[in-house]
Design a protein around this motif. Structure first.
Motif, PDB file in Angstrom:
ATOM      1  N   ASN A  32      44.890  49.357  41.578  1.00 33.51           N
ATOM      2  CA  ASN A  32      44.157  50.210  40.640  1.00 33.51           C
ATOM      3  C   ASN A  32      44.868  51.541  40.426  1.00 33.51           C
ATOM      4  OD1 ASN A  32      42.299  48.155  40.688  1.00 33.51           O
ATOM      5  ND2 ASN A  32      40.801  49.258  41.930  1.00 33.51           N
ATOM      6  N   THR A 116      37.140  43.894  38.098  1.00 32.01           N
ATOM      7  CA  THR A 116      38.382  44.649  38.157  1.00 32.01           C
ATOM      8  C   THR A 116      39.351  44.184  37.076  1.00 32.01           C
ATOM      9  OG1 THR A 116      38.144  44.983  40.549  1.00 32.01           O
ATOM     10  CG2 THR A 116      40.333  45.294  39.619  1.00 32.01           C
ATOM     11  N   GLY A 119      38.408  45.267  33.645  1.00 32.33           N
ATOM     12  CA  GLY A 119      38.860  46.642  33.420  1.00 32.33           C
ATOM     13  C   GLY A 119      40.344  46.700  33.103  1.00 32.33           C
ATOM     14  N   TYR A 120      41.161  45.887  33.815  1.00 27.17           N
ATOM     15  CA  TYR A 120      42.593  45.822  33.498  1.00 27.17           C
ATOM     16  C   TYR A 120      42.797  45.381  32.047  1.00 27.17           C
ATOM     17  CZ  TYR A 120      43.533  45.916  38.570  1.00 27.17           C
ATOM     18  OH  TYR A 120      43.611  46.262  39.889  1.00 27.17           O
ATOM     19  N   THR A 123      41.891  48.132  29.591  1.00 30.15           N
ATOM     20  CA  THR A 123      42.901  49.187  29.650  1.00 30.15           C
ATOM     21  C   THR A 123      44.146  48.790  28.874  1.00 30.15           C
ATOM     22  OG1 THR A 123      42.095  49.859  31.832  1.00 30.15           O
ATOM     23  CG2 THR A 123      44.284  50.613  31.194  1.00 30.15           C
ATOM     24  N   PHE A 183      38.411  53.739  34.373  1.00 33.05           N
ATOM     25  CA  PHE A 183      38.544  52.435  35.010  1.00 33.05           C
ATOM     26  C   PHE A 183      37.867  52.397  36.382  1.00 33.05           C
ATOM     27  CE2 PHE A 183      40.823  49.809  38.078  1.00 33.05           C
ATOM     28  CZ  PHE A 183      40.694  48.565  37.490  1.00 33.05           C
ATOM     29  N   ASP A 185      34.941  52.654  37.677  1.00 31.59           N
ATOM     30  CA  ASP A 185      33.764  51.806  37.882  1.00 31.59           C
ATOM     31  C   ASP A 185      34.155  50.339  37.995  1.00 31.59           C
ATOM     32  OD1 ASP A 185      31.873  53.800  37.977  1.00 31.59           O
ATOM     33  OD2 ASP A 185      31.531  53.802  35.819  1.00 31.59           O
ATOM     34  N   PHE A 186      35.076  49.887  37.135  1.00 31.70           N
ATOM     35  CA  PHE A 186      35.511  48.494  37.193  1.00 31.70           C
ATOM     36  C   PHE A 186      36.142  48.177  38.544  1.00 31.70           C
ATOM     37  CE2 PHE A 186      35.747  49.490  32.606  1.00 31.70           C
ATOM     38  CZ  PHE A 186      34.881  48.525  32.135  1.00 31.70           C
ATOM     39  N   VAL A 191      30.474  47.145  35.861  1.00 34.58           N
ATOM     40  CA  VAL A 191      30.777  47.188  34.435  1.00 34.58           C
ATOM     41  C   VAL A 191      29.847  48.216  33.804  1.00 34.58           C
ATOM     42  CG1 VAL A 191      30.871  45.882  32.285  1.00 34.58           C
ATOM     43  CG2 VAL A 191      31.467  44.768  34.441  1.00 34.58           C
ATOM     44  N   SER A 195      32.320  53.272  30.033  1.00 34.67           N
ATOM     45  CA  SER A 195      33.739  52.914  30.104  1.00 34.67           C
ATOM     46  C   SER A 195      34.112  51.925  29.012  1.00 34.67           C
ATOM     47  CB  SER A 195      34.063  52.324  31.484  1.00 34.67           C
ATOM     48  OG  SER A 195      33.843  53.264  32.505  1.00 34.67           O
ATOM     49  N   VAL A 196      33.227  50.971  28.745  1.00 33.53           N
ATOM     50  CA  VAL A 196      33.493  49.998  27.678  1.00 33.53           C
ATOM     51  C   VAL A 196      33.588  50.695  26.327  1.00 33.53           C
ATOM     52  CG1 VAL A 196      32.571  48.007  26.442  1.00 33.53           C
ATOM     53  CG2 VAL A 196      32.425  48.082  28.933  1.00 33.53           C
ATOM     54  N   ARG A 256      24.686  50.241  33.766  1.00 31.33           N
ATOM     55  CA  ARG A 256      25.689  49.769  34.705  1.00 31.33           C
ATOM     56  C   ARG A 256      25.278  48.411  35.268  1.00 31.33           C
ATOM     57  NH1 ARG A 256      28.699  53.998  36.787  1.00 31.33           N
ATOM     58  NH2 ARG A 256      28.686  53.141  38.897  1.00 31.33           N
TER      59      ARG A 256
END
Length: 298
Positions: A32, A116, A119-120, A123, A183, A185-186, A191, A195-196, A256
């Motif tokens: 991360n 995770t 989130g990657y 990103t 990122f 939180d992911f 989720v 962030s989304v 969340r």
């Protein structure tokens, strides 16, 4: 070559440093930290040829005469780059999953790993949208790569704002809008809607700027070109403010979803009930050591 190097570097970043085994936790916390910097090299490698290579070979004229509008061309290019990145991420996830399963004898938090990698994925999609903008500015692949790195660098290095900006309040705000902060939180298996919205906003704004750049061939240099530039800049600023406001709103009123199997990143109903029923006559004392210079081992 791209897939092999991506899997190799992400695997080294995840498991090579001794901190992974010292922590004795089956997660990707080390990756991360390093992934934004790894993608700062790999994402421009994908996006540098999206438009620069078309212009260099002269195939852009053929592309622009196809029965498709500017939106179709931009989204098609974006989906092509996103598919390459998605494939590389799938191979990376499979290799990391195999290692973690072997180390934990199958006792792996599937929800944490999926959150995770989600989130990657977001990103990378956001950075691809920015890299596309860089590719529109040049015919040279090398320059396209360098511009892709420069355009994405602020988002990646904003996490280290305190080493550049001397004002703590300002650096804290800059860090909170970095890719790493959004990122975070992911990486804990959560989720979050804020962030989304942040990553989706970058994607939408990036694609819209690309559509404007590809459409400049129709009006740039004309008598009203300056007025159009001001008009589109105002539109882009409005979109940035809109998505920034939505991200800020949902940061303070967030939805969340704790995807971890044991809900370790959220308070259980029993815990909330215990906290509500604490007896004020028996306070809980908490001792904390607070310092600007925290030892590296901590």
């Amino acid at each position: 070559i791209f897939l092999c190097l991506f899997v190799l570097l992400t695997s080294l970043a995840a498991f090579w440093p001794h901190g992974f085994f010292n922590a004795n936790l089956a997660n990707l916390n080390q990756l991360n930290k390093f992934l934004p910097y790894i993608m700062l090299i790999f994402i421009p490698a994908i996006t540098m040829s999206l438009w620069a290579d078309e212009r260099r070979q002269g195939t852009d004229e053929l592309l622009l005469t196809l029965p498709a509008d500017d939106f179709d061309i931009v989204v098609g290019k974006y989906c092509a780059a996103a598919s390459i990145y998605t494939c590389s991420l799938v191979f990376s996830q499979l290799s990391h999953y195999a290692v973690l399963v072997a180390l934990t004898y199958g006792l792996l938090d599937q929800g944490l790993l999926c959150a995770t990698y989600f989130g990657y994925w977001l990103t990378g999609l956001a950075m691809i949208a920015i890299g596309m903008i860089a590719s529109f500015w040049t015919k040279n692949l090398t320059v396209g790569f360098i511009l892709g790195v420069l355009f994405n660098a602020p988002l990646a290095f904003a996490a280290n704002a305190d080493t550049i900006i001397p004002y703590e309040s300002v650096s804290r705000i800059v860090k909170s809008w970095s890719v790493s902060a959004m990122f975070d939180d992911f990486g804990r298996g959560v989720v979050s809607l804020s962030s989304v919205v942040y990553f989706v906003g970058i994607i939408v704004v990036g694609l819209y700027i690309s559509i404007i750049l590809i459409a400049t061939r129709h009006w740039f240099g004309g008598k009203d070109s300056m007025a159009r530039i001001g008009h589109y800049l105002t539109r882009i600023a409005a979109m940035v403010v809109t998505f920034g406001g939505l991200t800020y709103f949902f940061t303070n009123h967030d939805f969340r979803l704790d995807a971890t199997e044991e809900q370790v990143s959220s308070l259980s109903p029993d815990t909330i009930e215990i906290l509500k029923n604490l007896d004020p006559s028996h306070p809980i004392e908490i001792e904390a050591f607070i310092s600007r210079d925290v030892p590296e081992s901590h």
